[in-house]
Design an enzyme around this catalytic site. Structure first.
Site, PDB file in Angstrom:
ATOM      1  N   LYS A 127      -1.982 -60.974  26.979  1.00  0.00           N
ATOM      2  CA  LYS A 127      -3.139 -60.448  26.249  1.00  0.00           C
ATOM      3  C   LYS A 127      -4.487 -61.053  26.696  1.00  0.00           C
ATOM      4  O   LYS A 127      -5.001 -60.647  27.729  1.00  0.00           O
ATOM      5  CB  LYS A 127      -2.870 -60.562  24.754  1.00  0.00           C
ATOM      6  CG  LYS A 127      -1.638 -59.707  24.385  1.00  0.00           C
ATOM      7  CD  LYS A 127      -1.396 -59.470  22.937  1.00  0.00           C
ATOM      8  CE  LYS A 127      -0.332 -58.383  22.767  1.00  0.00           C
ATOM      9  NZ  LYS A 127       0.967 -58.815  22.301  1.00  0.00           N
ATOM     10  N   TYR A 178       8.092 -61.023  17.437  1.00  0.00           N
ATOM     11  CA  TYR A 178       8.293 -60.095  18.549  1.00  0.00           C
ATOM     12  C   TYR A 178       8.000 -60.827  19.842  1.00  0.00           C
ATOM     13  O   TYR A 178       7.004 -61.538  19.949  1.00  0.00           O
ATOM     14  CB  TYR A 178       7.352 -58.893  18.405  1.00  0.00           C
ATOM     15  CG  TYR A 178       7.401 -57.911  19.554  1.00  0.00           C
ATOM     16  CD1 TYR A 178       8.532 -57.140  19.785  1.00  0.00           C
ATOM     17  CD2 TYR A 178       6.310 -57.740  20.397  1.00  0.00           C
ATOM     18  CE1 TYR A 178       8.573 -56.226  20.836  1.00  0.00           C
ATOM     19  CE2 TYR A 178       6.346 -56.821  21.444  1.00  0.00           C
ATOM     20  CZ  TYR A 178       7.481 -56.069  21.661  1.00  0.00           C
ATOM     21  OH  TYR A 178       7.513 -55.161  22.698  1.00  0.00           O
ATOM     22  N   ASP A 195       5.838 -68.799  22.012  1.00  0.00           N
ATOM     23  CA  ASP A 195       5.343 -67.524  22.524  1.00  0.00           C
ATOM     24  C   ASP A 195       3.916 -67.342  22.007  1.00  0.00           C
ATOM     25  O   ASP A 195       3.697 -66.948  20.868  1.00  0.00           O
ATOM     26  CB  ASP A 195       6.249 -66.375  22.078  1.00  0.00           C
ATOM     27  CG  ASP A 195       5.775 -65.032  22.625  1.00  0.00           C
ATOM     28  OD1 ASP A 195       4.726 -64.999  23.297  1.00  0.00           O
ATOM     29  OD2 ASP A 195       6.463 -64.018  22.374  1.00  0.00           O
TER      30      ASP A 195
HETATM   31  C1  LIG Z   1       2.416 -58.483  22.798  1.00  0.00           C
HETATM   32  C2  LIG Z   1       3.417 -59.571  22.713  1.00  0.00           C
HETATM   33  C3  LIG Z   1       4.451 -59.703  23.652  1.00  0.00           C
HETATM   34  C4  LIG Z   1       4.697 -58.686  24.732  1.00  0.00           C
HETATM   35  O1  LIG Z   1       3.657 -58.598  25.631  1.00  0.00           O
HETATM   36  P1  LIG Z   1       3.497 -57.260  26.527  1.00  0.00           P
HETATM   37  O2  LIG Z   1       2.355 -57.567  27.425  1.00  0.00           O
HETATM   38  O3  LIG Z   1       3.250 -56.153  25.555  1.00  0.00           O
HETATM   39  O4  LIG Z   1       4.775 -57.079  27.254  1.00  0.00           O
HETATM   40  C5  LIG Z   1       5.279 -60.810  23.570  1.00  0.00           C
HETATM   41  N1  LIG Z   1       5.128 -61.723  22.597  1.00  0.00           N
HETATM   42  C6  LIG Z   1       4.156 -61.623  21.672  1.00  0.00           C
HETATM   43  C7  LIG Z   1       4.013 -62.674  20.637  1.00  0.00           C
HETATM   44  C8  LIG Z   1       3.285 -60.527  21.684  1.00  0.00           C
HETATM   45  O5  LIG Z   1       2.355 -60.413  20.728  1.00  0.00           O
END
Ligand SMILES: *Cc1c(COP(=O)(O)O)cnc(C)c1O
Length: 426
Positions: free
Chosen positions: A266, A143, A238
């Protein structure tokens, strides 16, 4: 037990779609009513009915220091009192950028955003602008936020609802997004042989945290690195979830691989909205105002959010922080697995740093198909059994779990004890 939560959820559903502001908060896949929270401190959260929980979500990753850490709270209060936002540069943004560059050597320059979604969307635009190519490659079960081009067989939220992609995303927009199985070397080599020279970028969770918790093989990530180099495709790690969560230098530090670009979020906001993307200087130079790739944000680098992030990064960088966090996490995972084995319930699990995965399956999954094969019915019973015993887990079998530095051995013992009781009913 959940009367107040039920009432608030009833009311919320009238004015908020589904009663929640992010779908994964709904209890759609496990059933029941989402819990509304009043307060959190350290490893614990209290709901509006006064129930206390040991928290293993940590706001989906950011709460690595535990909730409401006094030093983070003080930094936020002090900063907020001197102005919440200027829409102009501040020294704190520079400090956060310098800290990110120091801790992640693959990052030479970095730009701040307000969410992980913005970071991944911007990194992909930048990769396309830099290479002049259109096609991108992602992996099943990963994701990367809710940007249009990436909602093709999307991860956790969409998984839980059983939709492979989102309505409202035009077919043209995802027509240039190729999706491969995670951690499958043959498929990867074949794809690169066919379209490697047309790829603007490959985006991957170097440790997947949105299909529960899956660590790819070293061989696979090394091959991905060399294929991207050979074909001139930008490699984007990511690390929105894994950055400063699996270790001080992220998944890239664990594997010893330097991506071209990294996305963060995060933990770097310490509970406030902060994202970032950064990497090679020659690529970052293509961003406006230097180059032709446009990207912006009214609240990007917001001083209050940055204050929370800076203090958080300062505290996680203390010697021994991740050793101690990893020890707590693996002790809990091992204890729960032992309890399952004693009850004759098939369970596998793994962890790195303050992130873990537990599966109702004999063998540890290595890709999306194997994750999907784990016993979901059992998970749902387990989830509600643990909740009733004051253990707050992600309301989905497809989410990773998170431990904070404030979880101590008594929390771990209480968690294992609760699991032992729940396993009896499975
Ligand atoms: C949470 C997450 C996102 C999206 O971040 P948001 O702050 O919710 O937009 C993108 N990539 C990864 C791997 C994530 O865990």
């Amino acid at each position: 037990m959940y009367d107040q939560s039920k009432q608030l959820f009833e009311k919320s559903q009238r004015v908020i779609p589904g009663g929640v502001n992010s779908p994964v908060r709904a209890f759609r896949s496990v059933g029941g009513t989402p819990i509304f929270f009043r307060e959190a401190k350290g490893a614990y959260m209290w709901d509006v009915d006064g129930n206390k929980y040991i928290d293993y979500i940590g706001s989906w990753g950011p709460a690595i220091l535990g909730h409401a850490h006094p030093e983070v709270v003080a930094a936020v209060q002090e900063r907020a009192a001197r102005g919440m936002s200027f829409g102009a540069p501040t020294e704190a943004e520079l400090e956060l950028a310098e800290r990110l560059v120091a801790l992640l050597p693959s990052i030479e320059q970095v730009r701040l955003t307000s969410s992980g979604t913005e970071a991944t969307m911007s990194a992909i635009r930048l990769a396309r602008g830099f290479t002049g190519r259109t096609k991108i490659l992602k992996f099943e079960g990963c994701y990367h936020g809710h940007g249009d081009a990436l909602l093709v067989k999307a991860g956790s939220g969409a998984l839980t609802f059983g939709h492979p992609s989102s309505a409202g995303v035009p077919a043209d927009v995802v027509a240039n997004t190729l999706v491969l199985a995670y951690n499958e070397l043959d498929e990867l080599e074949k794809a690169f042989a066919e379209i490697g020279d047309e790829l603007a970028c490959v985006i991957i969770e170097p440790i997947a945290g949105n299909m529960n918790f899956v660590m790819p093989s070293r061989e696979y990530l090394n091959a991905l690195r060399s294929l991207c180099t050979k074909h001139g495709a930008v490699l984007i790690f990511d690390e929105v979830m894994t950055g400063f969560r699996v270790g001080l230098h992220g998944a890239q530090g664990h594997y010893g691989i330097a991506p071209d670009l990294t996305t963060l979020g995060k933990v770097i906001g310490g509970g406030m909205p902060v994202g970032a993307f950064g990497g090679r200087r020659d690529i970052m130079a293509h961003l406006a105002p230097l180059g032709g790739v446009y990207q912006a944000g009214t609240l990007s680098g917001n001083p209050v959010a940055v204050a929370a992030g800076l203090k958080t990064l300062e505290l996680v960088a203390k010697p021994g922080f991740f050793d101690s966090l990893a020890a707590t996490t693996s002790k809990m995972v091992a204890g729960v697995k032992d309890a399952a084995r004693a009850a004759g319930v098939p369970m596998s699990g793994a962890s790195l740093g303050g992130m873990f995965g537990l599966y109702f399956s004999e063998k540890l999954p290595t890709n999306y198909a194997e994750v999907m094969a784990a016993d979901r019915e059992r998970f749902n019973i387990y989830f509600h059994g643990m909740l009733a015993r004051g253990i707050y887990l992600a309301p989905s079998a497809f989410e990773a779990g998170f431990v904070s530095a404030m979880h101590d051995s008594s929390d771990v013992e209480a968690t294992i004890l609760a699991a032992r009781e729940v396993f009896k009913s499975l």
